[in-house]
Design a protein around this motif. Structure first.
Motif, PDB file in Angstrom:
ATOM      1  N   UNK A 156      37.741  63.620  25.527  1.00 14.81           N
ATOM      2  CA  UNK A 156      36.825  62.494  25.367  1.00 14.81           C
ATOM      3  C   UNK A 156      36.181  62.206  26.714  1.00 14.81           C
ATOM      4  N   UNK A 157      35.216  61.288  26.721  1.00 14.94           N
ATOM      5  CA  UNK A 157      34.591  60.893  27.985  1.00 14.94           C
ATOM      6  C   UNK A 157      35.652  60.367  28.952  1.00 14.94           C
ATOM      7  N   UNK A 174      31.019  66.304  38.846  1.00 20.52           N
ATOM      8  CA  UNK A 174      31.732  67.301  38.067  1.00 20.52           C
ATOM      9  C   UNK A 174      30.837  67.998  37.056  1.00 20.52           C
ATOM     10  N   UNK A 175      31.305  69.145  36.603  1.00 18.15           N
ATOM     11  CA  UNK A 175      30.618  69.933  35.572  1.00 18.15           C
ATOM     12  C   UNK A 175      31.668  70.486  34.629  1.00 18.15           C
ATOM     13  N   UNK A 176      31.376  70.430  33.324  1.00 17.82           N
ATOM     14  CA  UNK A 176      32.264  71.020  32.329  1.00 17.82           C
ATOM     15  C   UNK A 176      31.539  72.163  31.638  1.00 17.82           C
ATOM     16  N   UNK A 177      32.220  73.304  31.534  1.00 19.55           N
ATOM     17  CA  UNK A 177      31.649  74.513  30.960  1.00 19.55           C
ATOM     18  C   UNK A 177      32.476  74.911  29.745  1.00 19.55           C
ATOM     19  N   UNK A 178      31.835  75.070  28.582  1.00 18.51           N
ATOM     20  CA  UNK A 178      32.606  75.450  27.402  1.00 18.51           C
ATOM     21  C   UNK A 178      31.758  75.811  26.213  1.00 18.51           C
ATOM     22  N   UNK A 186      29.381  67.295  25.100  1.00 12.26           N
ATOM     23  CA  UNK A 186      28.936  65.921  24.840  1.00 12.26           C
ATOM     24  C   UNK A 186      29.799  64.881  25.559  1.00 12.26           C
ATOM     25  N   UNK A 187      31.139  64.926  25.445  1.00 13.77           N
ATOM     26  CA  UNK A 187      31.928  63.901  26.139  1.00 13.77           C
ATOM     27  C   UNK A 187      31.856  64.001  27.663  1.00 13.77           C
ATOM     28  N   UNK A 188      31.680  65.217  28.191  1.00 16.40           N
ATOM     29  CA  UNK A 188      31.533  65.352  29.646  1.00 16.40           C
ATOM     30  C   UNK A 188      30.249  64.671  30.119  1.00 16.40           C
ATOM     31  N   UNK A 192      29.317  61.207  32.560  1.00 17.30           N
ATOM     32  CA  UNK A 192      28.448  61.262  33.725  1.00 17.30           C
ATOM     33  C   UNK A 192      28.394  62.615  34.395  1.00 17.30           C
ATOM     34  N   UNK A 193      29.086  63.610  33.794  1.00 18.79           N
ATOM     35  CA  UNK A 193      29.128  64.953  34.373  1.00 18.79           C
ATOM     36  C   UNK A 193      28.016  65.836  33.810  1.00 18.79           C
ATOM     37  N   UNK A 194      27.873  67.019  34.385  1.00 22.82           N
ATOM     38  CA  UNK A 194      27.056  68.054  33.782  1.00 22.82           C
ATOM     39  C   UNK A 194      27.833  68.652  32.613  1.00 22.82           C
ATOM     40  N   UNK A 195      27.137  69.005  31.539  1.00 21.62           N
ATOM     41  CA  UNK A 195      27.753  69.674  30.401  1.00 21.62           C
ATOM     42  C   UNK A 195      27.035  70.980  30.124  1.00 21.62           C
ATOM     43  N   UNK A 196      27.730  72.101  30.320  1.00 20.70           N
ATOM     44  CA  UNK A 196      27.117  73.426  30.188  1.00 20.70           C
ATOM     45  C   UNK A 196      27.671  74.113  28.947  1.00 20.70           C
ATOM     46  N   UNK A 197      26.783  74.399  28.012  1.00 19.63           N
ATOM     47  CA  UNK A 197      27.188  75.024  26.749  1.00 19.63           C
ATOM     48  C   UNK A 197      27.057  76.536  26.842  1.00 19.63           C
ATOM     49  N   UNK A 198      28.156  77.233  26.547  1.00 23.65           N
ATOM     50  CA  UNK A 198      28.156  78.697  26.479  1.00 23.65           C
ATOM     51  C   UNK A 198      28.514  79.061  25.041  1.00 23.65           C
TER      52      UNK A 198
END
Length: 238
Positions: A156-157, A174-178, A186-188, A192-198
Motif C-alpha cells: 500500500x502507499x 524513491x522509485x518502485x519497479x514492478x 499505483x501505491x508507490x 510520492x515515489x516514482x512508479x515504473x511498470x514493467x
C-alpha cells in the motif's frame, strides 16, 4: 552512471519482475482442473478457484501455500465433499512442486540490478510467503546486490512510505519497479515515489487496474534493460 540528485533508493518487485512466477500458477491450475474434469468444466473450476483465492487472501496471504489450500477447498466444493484422498494428495504434490521449482530469471534482471547496485540503495519489496520468497531470492543469486529485503503481507502507499523512509531518504526520493500496476506502481505513486511498470505476459487477474497515465511520476518500460536509461532521463528532470 550519473546519479540522480533526488533519486536515491530503488525498490524492485520479485515475482514476474526479476524472475518467472505466474506461469507456474497457470500450469498448476490447468493440472488441477484436469484432476476434477469429471465434476465440472475447466472454466467453472477456475472461476471457483479464483473465488476461493479472493476469500482466503485475508487469511492465508499471497503465495503458493495459500493457493494450494484454495485448490483443496475448491476440490471439496466442486465434488460436494466427495473428493478422493488421492486427489487431495495430488494437489499437495503439485503445491510442493511449485515450491521446489528452479528460479528462472527474466531477461536483463541480473545485468540491470548489477548496474544500479552501489549507485543507489536497492530494496527488494515483495509479497508472499516468507520461506518461499527467501528461497527464491537465494536461488536467484541476486541477494547480495540488495541493500535490504522487505517481505510484506500487502503493498500500500503506507508500505512504500515506511520502507523508503526506513531504507532511503523518504518516498519522494524513491522509485518502485514492478510488473503489477495495482501492487507495485499505483501505491508507490500515491506515496510520492516514482512508479515504473514493467509489463509481464502473465499477470494475476486480481492485480489488474488501469495504468495511472496522468500521474507525473508514472513510467512504463518494455523490459528491465531499459531501466538504467530511464533513470538517467529522470535525473535530468529532477
Amino acid at each position: 552512471m550519473q546519479h540522480s540528485r533526488k533519486l536515491t533508493t530503488i525498490g524492485f518487485d520479485a515475482d514476474d519482475t526479476l524472475w518467472q512466477n505466474e506461469q507456474f500458477f497457470r500450469v498448476t491450475e490447468k493440472r488441477f482442473a484436469a484432476l476434477l474434469a469429471d465434476h465440472a468444466e475447466e472454466d467453472r473450476i477456475s472461476a471457483r478457484l479464483l473465488e476461493a483465492e479472493k476469500r482466503n487472501l485475508a487469511v492465508y496471504g499471497f503465495g503458493i501455500k495459500g493457493f494450494t489450500l484454495s485448490m483443496i477447498e475448491t476440490a471439496i466444493e466442486v465434488t460436494n465433499g466427495q473428493v478422493p484422498a488421492s486427489t487431495i494428495a495430488e494437489i499437495l504434490a503439485a503445491g510442493r512442486e511449485m515450491l521446489n521449482h528452479p528460479i528462472e530469471p527474466l531477461p536483463h534482471a541480473r545485468e540491470t540490478v548489477e548496474k544500479l547496485a552501489g549507485a543507489y540503495r536497492l530494496v527488494l519489496i515483495t509479497k508472499g510467503d516468507l520461506f518461499d520468497q527467501e528461497r527464491k531470492l537465494a536461488q536467484s543469486g541476486l541477494g547480495e546486490l540488495f541493500d535490504a529485503v522487505e517481505i510484506v503481507s500487502d503493498k500500500s502507499a503506507a508500505t512504500y512510505s515506511r520502507i523508503f523512509s526506513r531504507h532511503g531518504d523518504g518516498p519522494e526520493k524513491g522509485m518502485m519497479v514492478g510488473n503489477s500496476l495495482k501492487s507495485d506502481v499505483v501505491p508507490a505513486i500515491e506515496a510520492g515515489s516514482w512508479g515504473i511498470h514493467v509489463p509481464h505476459d502473465l499477470t494475476w487477474v486480481l492485480e489488474h487496474v488501469e495504468p495511472p497515465v496522468s500521474a507525473p511520476r508514472f513510467r512504463q518500460i518494455a523490459n528491465l534493460g531499459e531501466l538504467p536509461g530511464l533513470i538517467e532521463r529522470i535525473g535530468e528532470i529532477d
